[in-house]
Design an enzyme around this catalytic site. Structure first.
Site, PDB file in Angstrom:
ATOM      1  N   GLY A 134       0.723  -1.191  -0.103  1.00 21.23           N
ATOM      2  CA  GLY A 134      -0.161   0.193   0.049  1.00 21.23           C
ATOM      3  C   GLY A 134       0.850   1.241  -0.153  1.00 21.23           C
ATOM      4  O   GLY A 134       0.279   2.252   0.370  1.00 21.23           O
ATOM      5  N   THR A 135       2.073   1.184  -0.379  1.00 18.41           N
ATOM      6  CA  THR A 135       2.935   2.296  -0.275  1.00 18.41           C
ATOM      7  C   THR A 135       3.016   3.067  -1.678  1.00 18.41           C
ATOM      8  O   THR A 135       3.986   4.181  -1.785  1.00 18.41           O
ATOM      9  CB  THR A 135       4.201   1.934   0.043  1.00 18.41           C
ATOM     10  N   ASP A 193      13.320   3.167  -0.392  1.00 10.79           N
ATOM     11  CA  ASP A 193      13.034   4.141   0.826  1.00 10.79           C
ATOM     12  C   ASP A 193      11.792   3.352   1.580  1.00 10.79           C
ATOM     13  O   ASP A 193      11.756   3.586   2.773  1.00 10.79           O
ATOM     14  CB  ASP A 193      12.603   5.498   0.418  1.00 10.79           C
ATOM     15  N   SER A 194      11.017   2.659   0.935  1.00 16.19           N
ATOM     16  CA  SER A 194      10.022   1.945   1.635  1.00 16.19           C
ATOM     17  C   SER A 194       9.862   0.643   2.014  1.00 16.19           C
ATOM     18  O   SER A 194       8.773   0.172   2.468  1.00 16.19           O
ATOM     19  CB  SER A 194       8.649   2.269   0.654  1.00 16.19           C
ATOM     20  N   ARG A 208       8.727  -2.005 -11.115  1.00 17.15           N
ATOM     21  CA  ARG A 208      10.217  -1.911 -11.635  1.00 17.15           C
ATOM     22  C   ARG A 208      10.914  -1.124 -10.384  1.00 17.15           C
ATOM     23  O   ARG A 208      11.480  -0.127 -10.689  1.00 17.15           O
ATOM     24  CB  ARG A 208      10.443  -1.259 -12.822  1.00 17.15           C
ATOM     25  N   GLU A 240       2.040  -3.087 -13.188  1.00 24.19           N
ATOM     26  CA  GLU A 240       1.244  -2.175 -12.190  1.00 24.19           C
ATOM     27  C   GLU A 240       0.101  -2.757 -12.012  1.00 24.19           C
ATOM     28  O   GLU A 240      -1.077  -1.909 -11.760  1.00 24.19           O
ATOM     29  CB  GLU A 240       1.218  -0.830 -12.545  1.00 24.19           C
ATOM     30  N   GLY A 260      -2.481  -9.003 -14.120  1.00 21.95           N
ATOM     31  CA  GLY A 260      -2.470 -10.149 -13.265  1.00 21.95           C
ATOM     32  C   GLY A 260      -2.037  -9.831 -11.836  1.00 21.95           C
ATOM     33  O   GLY A 260      -1.573  -8.826 -11.328  1.00 21.95           O
ATOM     34  N   TYR A 291      16.058  12.740  -7.080  1.00 20.00           N
ATOM     35  CA  TYR A 291      14.631  12.767  -6.263  1.00 20.00           C
ATOM     36  C   TYR A 291      14.597  14.093  -5.813  1.00 20.00           C
ATOM     37  O   TYR A 291      15.354  14.649  -4.998  1.00 20.00           O
ATOM     38  CB  TYR A 291      15.241  11.744  -5.196  1.00 20.00           C
TER      39      TYR A 291
END
Length: 607
Positions: free
Chosen positions: A185-186, A250-251, A264, A315, A319, A525
């Site tokens: 869920g990030t 980072d997540s 990716r 994404e 599937g 970033y």
């Protein structure tokens, strides 16, 4: 050969060799992460920035991070000066969304009748559905605090294995029900948000219970892992075998292996371990047309276009990734941090490029611009040691008075080195020698470690900002080396012009860092935030400014994304990115594999 027999042959080949099977009774993976995480913000419930005492000092709660349970004496002044805030005036955030405010479930009776015979866990609870109705874009979090989504999943289903997923997908296909896979869920691209126009029943297929390492093969340096496992859990479980993946986005505390494949993903230590596409050996995926997987586990195969490339970055449109054979490596015996201060951004970029040119491989080398350097300094906790404070003061005097660095221009690079002790020491020496040629000065291991660890804390700041009228977000790109500095300057300038054009009272905070380096370019970033007091529609104002920044990125030679993916947020640039024929190729695959649009999350392309 019949399909069933062929699949069994594949399994035997995959499991051949020196295979170890983890003991499932000794797993330390939490079963109900939802209970630990915020429903309307980033990360753990017990971790957050907060205003304390009558002086409105800012601290960070909890003990999960190095700055936990510590006061940040410089942060208040930085926040007030940067955004013009009065920290005595807090915006009221919605504490709870009532069940009756959440859209009621749309249920397909034929699907429910068939599905309930499978004995798979599910929930119709409004709060469970709301928790999985969003990712972590600024707009999604703002909606959670100020309103409600037009559309949320109608049911949450927790499959426990590949076969469960296969049965659910086939049942959904037979009854024309929509599936949106949900990992950690990030997402920061709107990827898991339900399309508001979708009238069919929507399943949130939560893969969190598919979190096991099925086997480890030390002969082949591979492991078969279920796709729902969370990054930090994967590393912890592999460490029991003395192994790691080294994949650390980072997540990674919250994101899943399947999510990495679907977007990716890239990690901070990609120099040694590679990006997710470099780690993959084999993928198993369930689509409405059947199962996709290769017939062998080999390092490379020449069999036409690589089927994995249809899956990587898909994404959730084709599937569900269920199992992944991933490359693993021994846990490095030596880890060392470092940092380098440069007089300005340009020589820092040149240094990173030279490190790459000489084929040196620090696990991570990241360069922060002056704005982010100042921001990072503001997050430094109060020191309990008089000597530490004195030492910091002397270092500052050396940099500014003796070396003559301008505090308004200087930048810092953080280093992480991994490997054998002698190799780490030799690599460290070579990198510092290169840095010296570009005016860089070694700034200590502690600063490097603190800067690296702050990566995991920065995302929590947005919640504090929203409490006091500040919207913030991050976005990223990749760019050739000869355009890095121009792109960074152009994008930050464009943001400030757009902010003024929208009548925002205070200048925006716009900063960047170079996070990953390649032979031909780098990932950049950006962080962007502004005080939205007096702005009637902060969400659309923010999105308008970010869209302008993305246009500037592309016109400056940058990419649509480096690792966040496209989702719904950036698909307007897809034709510009991959050409009209490229989009037609994606549409053709989608129409053939999923003709009923069962995986109808609306990511990447319109369907």
């Amino acid at each position: 050969m019949p399909v069933k027999e062929r699949l069994e042959t594949i399994k035997r080949h995959l499991a051949a060799g020196n295979v170890e099977h983890p003991d499932p009774t000794k797993s330390s993976i939490p079963k109900h992460r939802q209970e630990l995480l915020k429903w309307n913000g980033w990360g753990y419930k017990d971790s957050k920035f907060l205003i304390q005492n009558k002086d409105s000092e800012i601290a960070f709660s909890g003990d999960r991070y190095p700055i936990g349970n510590k006061t940040l004496p410089n942060f208040k002044a930085w926040v007030e000066n940067t955004f013009g805030l009065d920290l005595s005036k807090k915006f009221s955030a919605q504490a709870e969304i009532r069940n009756e405010d959440i859209p009621q479930s749309i249920l397909n009776d034929k699907f429910m009748e068939a599905f309930q015979q499978m004995k798979i866990d599910y929930s119709l609870d409004p709060q469970d559905r709301l928790f999985r109705a969003h990712g972590h874009t600024m707009r999604e979090i703002f909606i959670l605090r100020e309103g409600i989504f037009e559309r949320v999943p109608d049911i949450v289903i927790w499959p426990k294995c590949h076969n469960d997923v296969s049965n659910i997908v086939m049942c959904a296909k037979e009854n024309n029900v929509v599936i949106i896979p949900f990992g950690g869920g990030t997402s920061v691209s709107g990827a898991v948000e339900c399309p508001s126009h979708e009238k069919r029943m929507i399943i949130s297929l939560d893969t969190s219970q598919m979190n096991k390492i099925l086997w480890v093969n030390k002969d082949n340096n591979t492991a078969l892992v279920e796709a729902g496992i969370i990054g930090q859990d994967l590393e912890r479980e592999l460490s029991k075998f003395g192994l790691c993946t080294g994949h650390e986005p980072d997540s990674y505390e919250f994101s899943s292996l399947g999510g990495w494949v679907a977007t990716r993903a890239s990690g901070m230590k990609k120099n040694i371990y590679g990006n997710i596409e470099d780690m993959l050996v084999h993928i198993r995926m369930v689509t409405p047309s059947g199962e996709i997987q290769k017939n062998c586990q080999v390092p490379r195969i020449s069999s036409g276009p690589d089927i994995h490339q249809f899956i990587l970055g898909s994404e959730g449109t084709l599937g569900v990734v269920t199992e992944v054979v991933i490359r693993v490596r021994p846990v490095p015996p030596c880890t060392k941090y470092g940092s380098i201060v440069f007089p300005s951004f340009e020589p820092g970029v040149a240094c990173l490029q030279e490190v790459v040119r000489q084929q040196l491989k620090p696990a991570s080398i990241r360069l922060m611009d002056n704005e982010q350097f100042t921001f990072g300094h503001a997050l430094k906790p109060q020191s309990a040691s008089v000597m530490a404070t004195l030492f910091d003061h002397l270092k500052k005097l050396y940099i500014t008075q003796i070396k003559g660095f301008d505090v308004h221009k200087m930048c810092v690079a953080t280093l992480l080195l991994e490997g054998k002790k002698e190799d780490v020491e030799a690599l460290e020496k070579r990198i510092y020698n290169i840095a010296a040629k570009f005016g860089g000065v070694a700034a200590g291991e502690d600063n490097g470690k603190r800067g690296y660890m702050l990566t995991f804390v920065i995302a929590y700041i947005r919640d504090l900002g929203l409490d006091y009228g500040v919207v913030s977000e991050s976005f990223e790109t990749s760019v050739p080396w000869d355009r890095v500095t121009d792109l960074c300057r152009n994008v930050k300038d464009r943001i400030q012009r757009e902010v003024r054009g929208h009548g925002i009272q205070f200048p925006a905070f716009a900063s960047c860092r170079v996070t990953q380096s390649y032979d031909v370019g780098a990932c950049v970033y950006f962080y962007f935030a502004f005080n939205y007091q007096g702005v009637s529609d902060p969400v659309h104002t923010y999105e308008s400014i970010e869209a302008a920044a993305r246009d500037e990125i592309i016109s400056s030679g940058g990419s649509i994304s480096h690792h966040h993916g496209v989702g719904k947020l950036r698909k307007r640039w897809m034709r510009q990115t991959v050409s009209s024929v490229g989009v037609q190729m994606l549409q053709a695959v989608k129409e053939r594999v999923d003709p009923l649009n069962i995986f109808a999350n609306g990511n990447l392309i319109d369907n």
